[in-house]
Design a protein around this motif. Structure first.
Motif, short mmCIF file in Angstrom:
data_model
loop_
_atom_site.label_atom_id
_atom_site.label_comp_id
_atom_site.label_asym_id
_atom_site.label_seq_id
_atom_site.Cartn_x
_atom_site.Cartn_y
_atom_site.Cartn_z
N LEU A 117 6.10 7.76 -7.69
CA LEU A 117 6.50 9.17 -7.51
C LEU A 117 8.01 9.32 -7.42
CD1 LEU A 117 3.80 10.25 -4.89
CD2 LEU A 117 3.88 10.87 -7.31
N LYS A 118 8.74 8.19 -7.52
CA LYS A 118 10.20 8.18 -7.48
C LYS A 118 10.75 8.79 -6.18
CE LYS A 118 10.49 8.43 -12.51
NZ LYS A 118 11.03 9.15 -13.69
N GLN A 119 10.11 8.42 -5.07
CA GLN A 119 10.54 8.92 -3.76
C GLN A 119 11.62 8.04 -3.17
OE1 GLN A 119 9.34 11.90 -2.32
NE2 GLN A 119 8.60 12.08 -4.43
N ARG B 208 21.71 0.75 -1.09
CA ARG B 208 22.92 1.52 -1.41
C ARG B 208 22.60 2.93 -1.91
NH1 ARG B 208 25.61 2.32 -6.17
NH2 ARG B 208 24.21 0.86 -7.24
N THR B 209 21.57 3.05 -2.76
CA THR B 209 21.30 4.35 -3.41
C THR B 209 20.15 5.11 -2.77
OG1 THR B 209 19.75 3.41 -5.02
CG2 THR B 209 22.10 3.39 -5.59
N ASN B 210 19.35 4.42 -1.94
CA ASN B 210 18.16 5.03 -1.34
C ASN B 210 17.10 5.35 -2.39
OD1 ASN B 210 16.68 5.87 0.95
ND2 ASN B 210 17.25 8.01 0.62
N LYS B 211 17.22 4.73 -3.56
CA LYS B 211 16.23 4.88 -4.63
C LYS B 211 15.66 3.52 -4.98
CE LYS B 211 18.59 8.87 -6.70
NZ LYS B 211 19.25 9.40 -7.92
N MET B 212 14.41 3.50 -5.41
CA MET B 212 13.73 2.23 -5.66
C MET B 212 13.56 1.97 -7.15
SD MET B 212 10.92 2.30 -2.55
CE MET B 212 10.36 3.98 -2.89
N PHE B 213 14.29 0.95 -7.65
CA PHE B 213 14.19 0.48 -9.03
C PHE B 213 14.60 1.53 -10.06
CE2 PHE B 213 10.74 -1.58 -6.51
CZ PHE B 213 11.38 -2.80 -6.34
N LEU B 214 15.48 2.42 -9.67
CA LEU B 214 16.02 3.42 -10.59
C LEU B 214 17.51 3.22 -10.80
CD1 LEU B 214 14.08 6.61 -9.44
CD2 LEU B 214 13.68 5.23 -11.48
N THR B 215 17.95 1.96 -10.67
CA THR B 215 19.33 1.58 -10.93
C THR B 215 19.34 0.36 -11.83
OG1 THR B 215 19.99 2.35 -8.72
CG2 THR B 215 21.52 0.91 -9.89
N ASN B 216 20.10 0.40 -12.88
CA ASN B 216 20.24 -0.73 -13.78
C ASN B 216 20.97 -1.85 -13.05
OD1 ASN B 216 21.20 -2.59 -15.78
ND2 ASN B 216 20.91 -1.03 -17.34
N LEU C 154 0.82 -1.21 0.00
CA LEU C 154 0.00 0.00 0.00
C LEU C 154 0.86 1.26 0.00
CD1 LEU C 154 -2.96 1.05 0.22
CD2 LEU C 154 -2.63 1.07 2.70
N ILE C 155 1.94 1.24 0.74
CA ILE C 155 2.79 2.43 0.89
C ILE C 155 3.83 2.53 -0.22
CG2 ILE C 155 4.55 3.50 2.36
CD1 ILE C 155 3.02 2.42 4.78
N THR C 156 4.42 1.39 -0.60
CA THR C 156 5.55 1.42 -1.52
C THR C 156 5.19 1.79 -2.95
OG1 THR C 156 6.71 -0.26 -0.21
CG2 THR C 156 7.45 0.06 -2.47
N VAL C 157 4.13 1.19 -3.50
CA VAL C 157 3.81 1.40 -4.91
C VAL C 157 3.62 2.88 -5.27
CG1 VAL C 157 2.14 0.94 -6.75
CG2 VAL C 157 2.88 -0.92 -5.24
N PRO C 158 2.82 3.65 -4.51
CA PRO C 158 2.71 5.08 -4.84
C PRO C 158 4.04 5.82 -4.75
CG PRO C 158 0.97 4.41 -3.33
CD PRO C 158 1.94 3.28 -3.40
N LEU C 159 4.87 5.46 -3.77
CA LEU C 159 6.16 6.12 -3.61
C LEU C 159 7.13 5.75 -4.74
CD1 LEU C 159 6.67 5.85 0.25
CD2 LEU C 159 5.99 7.85 -1.07
N VAL C 160 7.03 4.52 -5.23
CA VAL C 160 7.84 4.11 -6.37
C VAL C 160 7.42 4.89 -7.61
CG1 VAL C 160 8.38 2.22 -7.96
CG2 VAL C 160 8.38 1.80 -5.51
#
Length: 345
Positions: free
Chosen positions: A61-63, A141-149, A53-59
């Motif tokens: 929005l690239k949070q 490592r990057t604190n970003k979700m699915f924005l790393t190849n 519920l929490i993760t998908v909207p934040l992903v």
């Protein structure tokens, strides 16, 4: 060695105590009988549903990942405190009517222990590590979700390739979340800690399912679980079999769907069939659907098809449109996440 002790103690609290307390709260709020095994499993269902519920909207929005860590942790702690204040707790032990029941239960416990040893020995790594484990490592490592190849380690502006599936089924976030709050490396978390924890949850799910078939017959329930575990071990004849997924790589989202999510659908639907007026079971079915959506894209499709078909059959069998509507509502999350995935892809 001493530096690992705090992480070990924290892991025991997080993976052993906290799920029971969270499950107590959820079961209490839904009016479901509270038992330790039921609370433990329900606690994880609630955690996965909350993460979804929490993760998908934040992903979308690239949070940052830390927003997920803080938000989920605060929500879990708040629910646990609420459950303690409401005195939602329960403890029960199996009733042994004779010596045979005690022997059967002991054999089952040994079978569970043996399966945990087998999973520790046969734990398998394969190409899927480049998705689940690497994604979890990159998230931490990057604190970003699915924005790393995952192949190159380079930052990317938008989800591409296999990462599109993870937008609506962010199982790697669960691995990363567990790693972050315990300070255990994501690789160790996936291949060691979660391998054992998820296997144990699978065993408890079958123990809960056995109650539907055998009620208070401890001997029958123990024999049922022991046979299921035996079939699981000897069913590992192919890298593609569900049994192999359960034994060798249950930490992967699609394996959790097969080993935990699907049996839970059967169990909850049986609860609904036995008591169609108990609204808490319908809510639990929704939570399980959310949890399966979090696990894998396969979980989205399977939860919708299985629950929808059972709702249709139950509506006819019970001659009650409310049963049909109650179960159909539980497929809404799956439909929504499927549509989001189509739009993102």
């Amino acid at each position: 060695m001493l530096n690992a002790v705090p992480s070990l103690i924290l892991a025991i609290i997080i993976f052993g105590v906290a799920p029971v307390l969270l499950g107590n709260t959820i079961c209490g709020m839904l009016g479901i009988d509270i038992k330790v095994s039921r609370s433990y499993v329900t606690g994880y269902i609630g955690l996965w549903a909350l993460l979804q519920l929490i993760t998908v909207p934040l992903v979308l929005l690239k949070q940052n990942f830390m927003i997920v860590v803080v938000t989920v942790s605060v929500a879990v702690i708040a629910l646990i405190i609420y459950g303690i204040k409401k005195k939602y707790y329960g403890f029960s032990i199996p009733e042994f009517k004779d010596t045979g029941s005690k022997i059967a239960f002991a054999i089952m416990c040994l079978a569970i222990l043996a399966l945990l040893v087998v999973t520790a020995i046969m734990q398998h790594t394969d190409a899927d590590d480049s998705r689940f484990v690497v994604n979890a490592v990159d998230i931490v490592r990057t604190n970003k979700m699915f924005l790393t190849n995952p192949a190159t380690g380079e930052s990317i502006p938008i989800w591409e390739g296999e990462l599109v599936k993870d937008v609506t089924s962010p199982w790697a976030v669960f691995i990363a979340y567990c790693s972050k709050i315990t300070d255990i490396h994501p690789t160790i978390m996936a291949h060691t800690v979660l391998q054992l924890v998820l296997t144990f949850i699978m065993c408890l799910v079958y123990w809960m399912l056995s109650e539907v078939f055998f009620k208070d017959d401890t001997s029958g329930r123990s024999i049922f679980v022991s046979l299921v575990l035996l079939i699981t071990v000897y069913g590992s004849y192919s890298v593609y079999s569900a049994e192999t997924f359960a034994i060798a790589r249950i930490w992967q989202g699609k394996a959790v769907v097969a080993s935990i999510g699907i049996p839970l659908i059967f169990m909850i639907c049986m609860w609904i069939y036995d008591d169609i007026k108990h609204r808490g079971n319908y809510v639990l079915l929704v939570l399980n659907t959310m949890a399966m959506c979090h696990m894998s894209g396969m979980g989205i499709i399977v939860s919708v098809i299985m629950t929808g078909c059972m709702g249709f059959v139950y509506g006819i069998a019970k001659k009650n449109i409310k049963v049909f509507l109650g179960m159909i509502i539980s497929v809404v999350p799956g439909v929504v996440y499927y549509l989001v995935n189509v739009l993102v892809g």
